[in-house]
Design a protein around this motif. Structure first.
Motif, PDB file in Angstrom:
ATOM      1  N   ASN A   1       0.789  -1.232   0.000  1.00 44.47           N
ATOM      2  CA  ASN A   1       0.000   0.000   0.000  1.00 44.47           C
ATOM      3  C   ASN A   1       0.821   1.282   0.000  1.00 44.47           C
ATOM      4  O   ASN A   1       0.317   2.339  -0.356  1.00 44.47           O
ATOM      5  CB  ASN A   1      -0.941   0.012   1.206  1.00 44.47           C
ATOM      6  N   SER A   2       2.082   1.184   0.415  1.00 50.46           N
ATOM      7  CA  SER A   2       2.888   2.401   0.501  1.00 50.46           C
ATOM      8  C   SER A   2       4.375   2.045   0.449  1.00 50.46           C
ATOM      9  O   SER A   2       5.028   1.894   1.484  1.00 50.46           O
ATOM     10  CB  SER A   2       2.554   3.148   1.795  1.00 50.46           C
ATOM     11  N   VAL A   3       4.884   1.904  -0.768  1.00 51.61           N
ATOM     12  CA  VAL A   3       6.319   1.653  -0.950  1.00 51.61           C
ATOM     13  C   VAL A   3       6.964   3.021  -1.167  1.00 51.61           C
ATOM     14  O   VAL A   3       6.612   3.733  -2.117  1.00 51.61           O
ATOM     15  CB  VAL A   3       6.585   0.739  -2.164  1.00 51.61           C
ATOM     16  N   VAL A   4       7.859   3.403  -0.281  1.00 49.43           N
ATOM     17  CA  VAL A   4       8.438   4.741  -0.333  1.00 49.43           C
ATOM     18  C   VAL A   4       9.276   4.876  -1.606  1.00 49.43           C
ATOM     19  O   VAL A   4      10.147   4.058  -1.883  1.00 49.43           O
ATOM     20  CB  VAL A   4       9.267   5.019   0.942  1.00 49.43           C
ATOM     21  N   SER A   5       8.980   5.916  -2.394  1.00 53.41           N
ATOM     22  CA  SER A   5       9.579   6.038  -3.735  1.00 53.41           C
ATOM     23  C   SER A   5      11.102   6.138  -3.678  1.00 53.41           C
ATOM     24  O   SER A   5      11.792   5.717  -4.601  1.00 53.41           O
ATOM     25  CB  SER A   5       9.006   7.264  -4.459  1.00 53.41           C
ATOM     26  N   THR A   6      11.628   6.696  -2.576  1.00 56.23           N
ATOM     27  CA  THR A   6      13.085   6.848  -2.468  1.00 56.23           C
ATOM     28  C   THR A   6      13.780   5.546  -2.049  1.00 56.23           C
ATOM     29  O   THR A   6      15.000   5.475  -2.070  1.00 56.23           O
ATOM     30  CB  THR A   6      13.418   7.953  -1.441  1.00 56.23           C
ATOM     31  N   ASN A   7      13.007   4.529  -1.712  1.00 56.93           N
ATOM     32  CA  ASN A   7      13.563   3.216  -1.361  1.00 56.93           C
ATOM     33  C   ASN A   7      13.746   2.432  -2.664  1.00 56.93           C
ATOM     34  O   ASN A   7      13.058   1.449  -2.939  1.00 56.93           O
ATOM     35  CB  ASN A   7      12.607   2.508  -0.398  1.00 56.93           C
ATOM     36  N   GLU A   8      14.715   2.919  -3.466  1.00 53.10           N
ATOM     37  CA  GLU A   8      14.840   2.415  -4.843  1.00 53.10           C
ATOM     38  C   GLU A   8      15.200   0.943  -4.908  1.00 53.10           C
ATOM     39  O   GLU A   8      14.771   0.233  -5.820  1.00 53.10           O
ATOM     40  CB  GLU A   8      15.886   3.248  -5.601  1.00 53.10           C
ATOM     41  N   VAL A   9      15.985   0.479  -3.950  1.00 50.69           N
ATOM     42  CA  VAL A   9      16.358  -0.949  -3.933  1.00 50.69           C
ATOM     43  C   VAL A   9      15.100  -1.811  -3.839  1.00 50.69           C
ATOM     44  O   VAL A   9      14.940  -2.793  -4.575  1.00 50.69           O
ATOM     45  CB  VAL A   9      17.329  -1.246  -2.767  1.00 50.69           C
ATOM     46  N   ALA A  10      14.193  -1.418  -2.958  1.00 46.66           N
ATOM     47  CA  ALA A  10      12.958  -2.185  -2.799  1.00 46.66           C
ATOM     48  C   ALA A  10      12.077  -2.073  -4.049  1.00 46.66           C
ATOM     49  O   ALA A  10      11.600  -3.082  -4.578  1.00 46.66           O
ATOM     50  CB  ALA A  10      12.186  -1.707  -1.567  1.00 46.66           C
ATOM     51  N   VAL A  11      11.891  -0.837  -4.528  1.00 50.98           N
ATOM     52  CA  VAL A  11      11.016  -0.634  -5.694  1.00 50.98           C
ATOM     53  C   VAL A  11      11.501  -1.485  -6.869  1.00 50.98           C
ATOM     54  O   VAL A  11      10.719  -2.186  -7.528  1.00 50.98           O
ATOM     55  CB  VAL A  11      10.957   0.860  -6.102  1.00 50.98           C
ATOM     56  N   GLN A  12      12.820  -1.450  -7.110  1.00 47.43           N
ATOM     57  CA  GLN A  12      13.373  -2.202  -8.247  1.00 47.43           C
ATOM     58  C   GLN A  12      13.269  -3.706  -8.023  1.00 47.43           C
ATOM     59  O   GLN A  12      12.994  -4.460  -8.957  1.00 47.43           O
ATOM     60  CB  GLN A  12      14.826  -1.792  -8.502  1.00 47.43           C
ATOM     61  N   LEU A  13      13.471  -4.146  -6.790  1.00 47.41           N
ATOM     62  CA  LEU A  13      13.346  -5.584  -6.509  1.00 47.41           C
ATOM     63  C   LEU A  13      11.912  -6.056  -6.736  1.00 47.41           C
ATOM     64  O   LEU A  13      11.672  -7.069  -7.395  1.00 47.41           O
ATOM     65  CB  LEU A  13      13.799  -5.886  -5.072  1.00 47.41           C
ATOM     66  N   TRP A  14      10.945  -5.302  -6.212  1.00 49.03           N
ATOM     67  CA  TRP A  14       9.539  -5.717  -6.406  1.00 49.03           C
ATOM     68  C   TRP A  14       9.194  -5.726  -7.907  1.00 49.03           C
ATOM     69  O   TRP A  14       8.486  -6.630  -8.375  1.00 49.03           O
ATOM     70  CB  TRP A  14       8.566  -4.820  -5.640  1.00 49.03           C
ATOM     71  N   GLN A  15       9.719  -4.750  -8.638  1.00 51.88           N
ATOM     72  CA  GLN A  15       9.431  -4.738 -10.085  1.00 51.88           C
ATOM     73  C   GLN A  15      10.042  -5.968 -10.771  1.00 51.88           C
ATOM     74  O   GLN A  15       9.399  -6.612 -11.585  1.00 51.88           O
ATOM     75  CB  GLN A  15       9.956  -3.445 -10.716  1.00 51.88           C
ATOM     76  N   LYS A  16      11.285  -6.320 -10.391  1.00 51.95           N
ATOM     77  CA  LYS A  16      11.932  -7.519 -10.953  1.00 51.95           C
ATOM     78  C   LYS A  16      11.114  -8.775 -10.643  1.00 51.95           C
ATOM     79  O   LYS A  16      11.080  -9.716 -11.433  1.00 51.95           O
ATOM     80  CB  LYS A  16      13.329  -7.697 -10.343  1.00 51.95           C
ATOM     81  N   LEU A  17      10.457  -8.765  -9.475  1.00 53.35           N
ATOM     82  CA  LEU A  17       9.681  -9.936  -9.068  1.00 53.35           C
ATOM     83  C   LEU A  17       8.248  -9.893  -9.596  1.00 53.35           C
ATOM     84  O   LEU A  17       7.403 -10.691  -9.200  1.00 53.35           O
ATOM     85  CB  LEU A  17       9.700 -10.069  -7.541  1.00 53.35           C
TER      86      LEU A  17
END
Lengths: 166, 166
Positions: free
Chosen positions: B114-130
């Motif tokens: 519900n709220s992935v912090v946009s500046t947490n790029e490592v997480a955002v990119q990992l979730w996108q890869k998955l």
């Protein structure tokens, strides 16, 4: 006409509330929840809960609460319900306008609805008229009682400019 | 290596958990919450909570729970935390893959953050890869401990095709 909800207001509103959740067309609430569970959810978890009283009858209700904790607590969340027999009188609009005033008084910067059912066109259009934007679409986010899986929207309205909230 | 979290696991993980929430860079949790409040939120409210154990040390944890009730209960929500000293070992990826398997076993159709912090790029990119998609952006949705107000994302992955879940 709009004032804080009492336990006794909730009891007289329960027939409306249970009808709304049993229809499964608008709220992601358990359709079989008890009156006590509903009271907890609608009146105890939120910061404030209000009723719209029309000629002595509780015709609508809404709650306001933070949508997140800590670094997410500057955005509030509200939910509104109106009795079937009181539709078309602008009660949802009046409650939403009241909730925005309350949100500002409570120092919230924005208001967010997490799951507005896309087929609930009256609500979607009303929120848009009142300045809310669709900022996200949850694919098949809601299992509608009549239509099966339908999309739901995340809707948002900024209540203060960035300069005020930074 | 991944198993259900016990109360004693939570106690040994609490230093990681409190560090994460105090940094205010990823979670919309109250940074001052007590260990008991955190245990309730992380281990009691969710359906299941797991730990990633590496050489006997609890290096990560995640929870899984329904994101809504009733007509919204087919989508799950998860949250993941990894200890600072265990970063770069693919633990978040392994936990996310495990959570997707669990979600399917628990009959969820989709997973939503519900709220992935946009500046947490490592997480955002990992979730996108998955396989997760950004389906919404909450403007200034998160008050970052160092950067002030930043956007946050709603992210979503369908786990079953529509024909399976209709």
């Amino acid at each position: 006409m709009i004032r804080e909800m009492t336990k006794s207001d909730f009891e007289s509103f329960w027939s409306v509330f249970s009808g709304v959740i049993q229809a499964q067309e608008t709220y992601a609430f358990d359709p079989d929840m008890t009156s006590d569970e509903a009271y907890h959810l609608w009146c105890e978890i939120p910061l404030k809960t209000y009723v719209f009283v029309d000629n002595g009858v509780v015709s609508g209700s809404y709650y306001i609460k933070p949508n997140g904790m800590g670094p997410g607590k500057h955005i509030c969340n509200c939910g509104y319900m109106v009795a079937d027999e009181a539709r078309g009188k602008g009660i949802a609009r009046k409650m939403c306008e009241h909730s925005q005033q309350q949100a500002r008084l409570l120092n919230f910067d924005a208001m967010q609805f997490n799951s507005v059912v896309s087929t609930n066109e009256v609500a979607v259009q009303l929120w848009q008229k009142l300045g809310f934007n669709i900022i996200g679409t949850i694919p098949k986010g809601y299992k509608h009682g009549k239509l099966g899986y339908v999309d739901s929207y995340v809707m948002h309205k900024q209540l203060r400019t960035h300069s005020e909230c930074l």
